[in-house]
Design a protein around this motif. Structure first.
Motif, PDB file in Angstrom:
ATOM      1  N   ARG A  22       0.835  -1.203   0.000  1.00  0.00           N
ATOM      2  CA  ARG A  22       0.000   0.000   0.000  1.00  0.00           C
ATOM      3  C   ARG A  22       0.873   1.259   0.000  1.00  0.00           C
ATOM      4  O   ARG A  22       1.960   1.251   0.562  1.00  0.00           O
ATOM      5  CB  ARG A  22      -0.892   0.044   1.253  1.00  0.00           C
ATOM      6  CG  ARG A  22      -1.893  -1.086   1.354  1.00  0.00           C
ATOM      7  CD  ARG A  22      -2.780  -0.891   2.574  1.00  0.00           C
ATOM      8  NE  ARG A  22      -3.600   0.294   2.456  1.00  0.00           N
ATOM      9  CZ  ARG A  22      -4.774   0.340   1.810  1.00  0.00           C
ATOM     10  NH1 ARG A  22      -5.263  -0.744   1.244  1.00  0.00           N
ATOM     11  NH2 ARG A  22      -5.474   1.454   1.751  1.00  0.00           N
ATOM     12  N   GLU A  35      -0.442  -6.226   1.468  1.00  0.00           N
ATOM     13  CA  GLU A  35      -1.826  -6.704   1.500  1.00  0.00           C
ATOM     14  C   GLU A  35      -2.068  -7.554   0.265  1.00  0.00           C
ATOM     15  O   GLU A  35      -1.196  -7.715  -0.580  1.00  0.00           O
ATOM     16  CB  GLU A  35      -2.785  -5.510   1.518  1.00  0.00           C
ATOM     17  CG  GLU A  35      -2.767  -4.700   0.221  1.00  0.00           C
ATOM     18  CD  GLU A  35      -3.859  -3.639   0.134  1.00  0.00           C
ATOM     19  OE1 GLU A  35      -4.534  -3.359   1.142  1.00  0.00           O
ATOM     20  OE2 GLU A  35      -4.043  -3.095  -0.973  1.00  0.00           O
ATOM     21  N   PHE A  36      -3.278  -8.082   0.168  1.00  0.00           N
ATOM     22  CA  PHE A  36      -3.744  -8.745  -1.045  1.00  0.00           C
ATOM     23  C   PHE A  36      -4.577  -7.729  -1.821  1.00  0.00           C
ATOM     24  O   PHE A  36      -5.367  -6.993  -1.209  1.00  0.00           O
ATOM     25  CB  PHE A  36      -4.553  -9.989  -0.687  1.00  0.00           C
ATOM     26  CG  PHE A  36      -3.729 -11.013   0.057  1.00  0.00           C
ATOM     27  CD1 PHE A  36      -2.798 -11.771  -0.628  1.00  0.00           C
ATOM     28  CD2 PHE A  36      -3.853 -11.168   1.427  1.00  0.00           C
ATOM     29  CE1 PHE A  36      -2.001 -12.698   0.052  1.00  0.00           C
ATOM     30  CE2 PHE A  36      -3.063 -12.081   2.121  1.00  0.00           C
ATOM     31  CZ  PHE A  36      -2.135 -12.847   1.427  1.00  0.00           C
ATOM     32  N   LYS A  40     -12.837  -1.750  -1.305  1.00  0.00           N
ATOM     33  CA  LYS A  40     -14.151  -1.688  -0.669  1.00  0.00           C
ATOM     34  C   LYS A  40     -15.280  -2.138  -1.602  1.00  0.00           C
ATOM     35  O   LYS A  40     -15.283  -1.792  -2.783  1.00  0.00           O
ATOM     36  CB  LYS A  40     -14.440  -0.266  -0.213  1.00  0.00           C
ATOM     37  CG  LYS A  40     -13.477   0.210   0.852  1.00  0.00           C
ATOM     38  CD  LYS A  40     -13.879   1.581   1.378  1.00  0.00           C
ATOM     39  CE  LYS A  40     -12.739   2.193   2.175  1.00  0.00           C
ATOM     40  NZ  LYS A  40     -11.952   3.182   1.411  1.00  0.00           N
ATOM     41  N   TYR A  77      -9.569  -2.403  13.646  1.00  0.00           N
ATOM     42  CA  TYR A  77      -8.479  -1.416  13.611  1.00  0.00           C
ATOM     43  C   TYR A  77      -8.855  -0.281  14.561  1.00  0.00           C
ATOM     44  O   TYR A  77     -10.025  -0.160  14.962  1.00  0.00           O
ATOM     45  CB  TYR A  77      -8.312  -0.875  12.181  1.00  0.00           C
ATOM     46  CG  TYR A  77      -7.508  -1.769  11.252  1.00  0.00           C
ATOM     47  CD1 TYR A  77      -6.208  -2.138  11.585  1.00  0.00           C
ATOM     48  CD2 TYR A  77      -8.031  -2.227  10.052  1.00  0.00           C
ATOM     49  CE1 TYR A  77      -5.457  -2.956  10.734  1.00  0.00           C
ATOM     50  CE2 TYR A  77      -7.289  -3.041   9.201  1.00  0.00           C
ATOM     51  CZ  TYR A  77      -6.003  -3.393   9.555  1.00  0.00           C
ATOM     52  OH  TYR A  77      -5.255  -4.189   8.725  1.00  0.00           O
ATOM     53  N   ASP A 121      -4.331  -9.056   7.718  1.00  0.00           N
ATOM     54  CA  ASP A 121      -3.892 -10.100   6.786  1.00  0.00           C
ATOM     55  C   ASP A 121      -3.174 -11.263   7.454  1.00  0.00           C
ATOM     56  O   ASP A 121      -2.984 -12.319   6.837  1.00  0.00           O
ATOM     57  CB  ASP A 121      -2.983  -9.499   5.706  1.00  0.00           C
ATOM     58  CG  ASP A 121      -3.756  -8.560   4.814  1.00  0.00           C
ATOM     59  OD1 ASP A 121      -4.214  -7.511   5.316  1.00  0.00           O
ATOM     60  OD2 ASP A 121      -3.952  -8.877   3.631  1.00  0.00           O
TER      61      ASP A 121
HETATM   62  N1  LIG Z   1      -7.604  -4.600  -0.410  1.00  0.00           N
HETATM   63  C1  LIG Z   1      -7.182  -4.883   0.795  1.00  0.00           C
HETATM   64  N2  LIG Z   1      -7.450  -4.053   1.833  1.00  0.00           N
HETATM   65  C2  LIG Z   1      -6.967  -4.413   3.024  1.00  0.00           C
HETATM   66  C3  LIG Z   1      -6.213  -5.592   3.226  1.00  0.00           C
HETATM   67  N3  LIG Z   1      -5.857  -5.655   4.540  1.00  0.00           N
HETATM   68  C4  LIG Z   1      -6.364  -4.573   5.159  1.00  0.00           C
HETATM   69  O1  LIG Z   1      -6.256  -4.276   6.333  1.00  0.00           O
HETATM   70  N4  LIG Z   1      -7.047  -3.801   4.229  1.00  0.00           N
HETATM   71  C5  LIG Z   1      -7.730  -2.563   4.562  1.00  0.00           C
HETATM   72  C6  LIG Z   1      -6.984  -1.339   4.148  1.00  0.00           C
HETATM   73  C7  LIG Z   1      -8.086  -0.343   3.870  1.00  0.00           C
HETATM   74  O2  LIG Z   1      -8.425   0.280   5.100  1.00  0.00           O
HETATM   75  C8  LIG Z   1      -9.238  -1.191   3.414  1.00  0.00           C
HETATM   76  C9  LIG Z   1      -9.327  -1.268   1.904  1.00  0.00           C
HETATM   77  O3  LIG Z   1      -9.698  -0.054   1.443  1.00  0.00           O
HETATM   78  P1  LIG Z   1      -9.024   0.667   0.188  1.00  0.00           P
HETATM   79  O4  LIG Z   1      -8.869   2.080   0.563  1.00  0.00           O
HETATM   80  O5  LIG Z   1      -7.855  -0.074  -0.317  1.00  0.00           O
HETATM   81  O6  LIG Z   1     -10.215   0.433  -0.811  1.00  0.00           O
HETATM   82  P2  LIG Z   1     -10.558   1.178  -2.150  1.00  0.00           P
HETATM   83  O7  LIG Z   1      -9.591   0.698  -3.196  1.00  0.00           O
HETATM   84  O8  LIG Z   1     -12.011   0.916  -2.365  1.00  0.00           O
HETATM   85  O9  LIG Z   1     -10.198   2.676  -1.824  1.00  0.00           O
HETATM   86  P3  LIG Z   1     -10.914   4.087  -1.914  1.00  0.00           P
HETATM   87  O10 LIG Z   1     -11.858   4.012  -3.050  1.00  0.00           O
HETATM   88  O11 LIG Z   1     -11.562   4.304  -0.581  1.00  0.00           O
HETATM   89  O12 LIG Z   1      -9.756   4.979  -2.127  1.00  0.00           O
HETATM   90  O13 LIG Z   1      -8.985  -2.505   3.896  1.00  0.00           O
HETATM   91  C10 LIG Z   1      -5.954  -6.438   2.122  1.00  0.00           C
HETATM   92  O14 LIG Z   1      -5.298  -7.491   2.202  1.00  0.00           O
HETATM   93  N5  LIG Z   1      -6.449  -6.036   0.935  1.00  0.00           N
END
Ligand SMILES: Nc1nc2c([nH]c(=O)n2[C@H]2C[C@H](O)[C@@H](COP(=O)(O)OP(=O)(O)OP(=O)(O)O)O2)c(=O)[nH]1
Length: 132
Positions: A22, A35-36, A40, A77, A121
């Motif tokens: 990230r 992460e994977f 959302k 979290y 994760d």
């Molecule tokens: N995709 C993903 N998200 C993860 C993982 N582990 C983990 O804690 N997360 C959390 C991080 C973020 O708070 C949330 C994913 O939200 P994001 O911000 O990446 O989603 P999005 O692409 O829809 O983003 P946005 O439209 O809000 O910018 O989940 C994982 O393995 N994969």
């Protein structure tokens, strides 16, 4: 407390799994963590549709989804509750385009623990190492 529903993909190429990093974030507990790929789930969207949309946005990747659902993780979290549905997918190539992440690695199971994963994760990584 806010709840976020997310889909994520364990993408295999041969015996390796795609791990993506990230970007920097004001929330230090997810900033620059591995992460994977995924994101959302939007209102009214199915989990599969969300996964296809996110993987296309993040990686220009169209997955072959291998199973119904591998695991759902519930993780608290500091600022929100995460509900993350994880699917195993296959890739027929290792070249991927990173549209949002700052780095990526294809790792075999025994090397997964070497990365600095987002806390949510860890149960996924542990299950993969124990059961494949
Ligand atoms: N995709 C993903 N998200 C993860 C993982 N582990 C983990 O804690 N997360 C959390 C991080 C973020 O708070 C949330 C994913 O939200 P994001 O911000 O990446 O989603 P999005 O692409 O829809 O983003 P946005 O439209 O809000 O910018 O989940 C994982 O393995 N994969």
């Amino acid at each position: 407390m806010k709840e976020i529903e997310v889909v994520a993909a364990i993408i295999y190429f041969e015996d390796k799994i795609l791990c993506v990093q990230r970007p920097e974030n004001k929330l230090t507990y997810i900033s620059e963590k591995f992460e994977f790929p995924g994101g959302k789930v939007e209102n009214g969207e199915s989990l599969n549709d969300a996964l296809y949309r996110e993987l296309k946005e993040e990686l220009n990747f169209i997955p072959i989804i291998m199973d119904e659902l591998y695991l759902t993780v519930n993780h608290q979290y500091p600022d929100f509750k995460l509900i993350m549905h994880v699917f195993k997918c296959l890739s027929d190539k290792s070249e991927i385009q990173l549209n949002e992440h700052i780095s990526s690695q294809w790792l075999s199971l025994e090397n997964l623990k070497k990365l600095d994963w987002a806390a949510a994760d860890i149960p996924i990584v542990n299950r993969l190492i124990e059961h494949g």
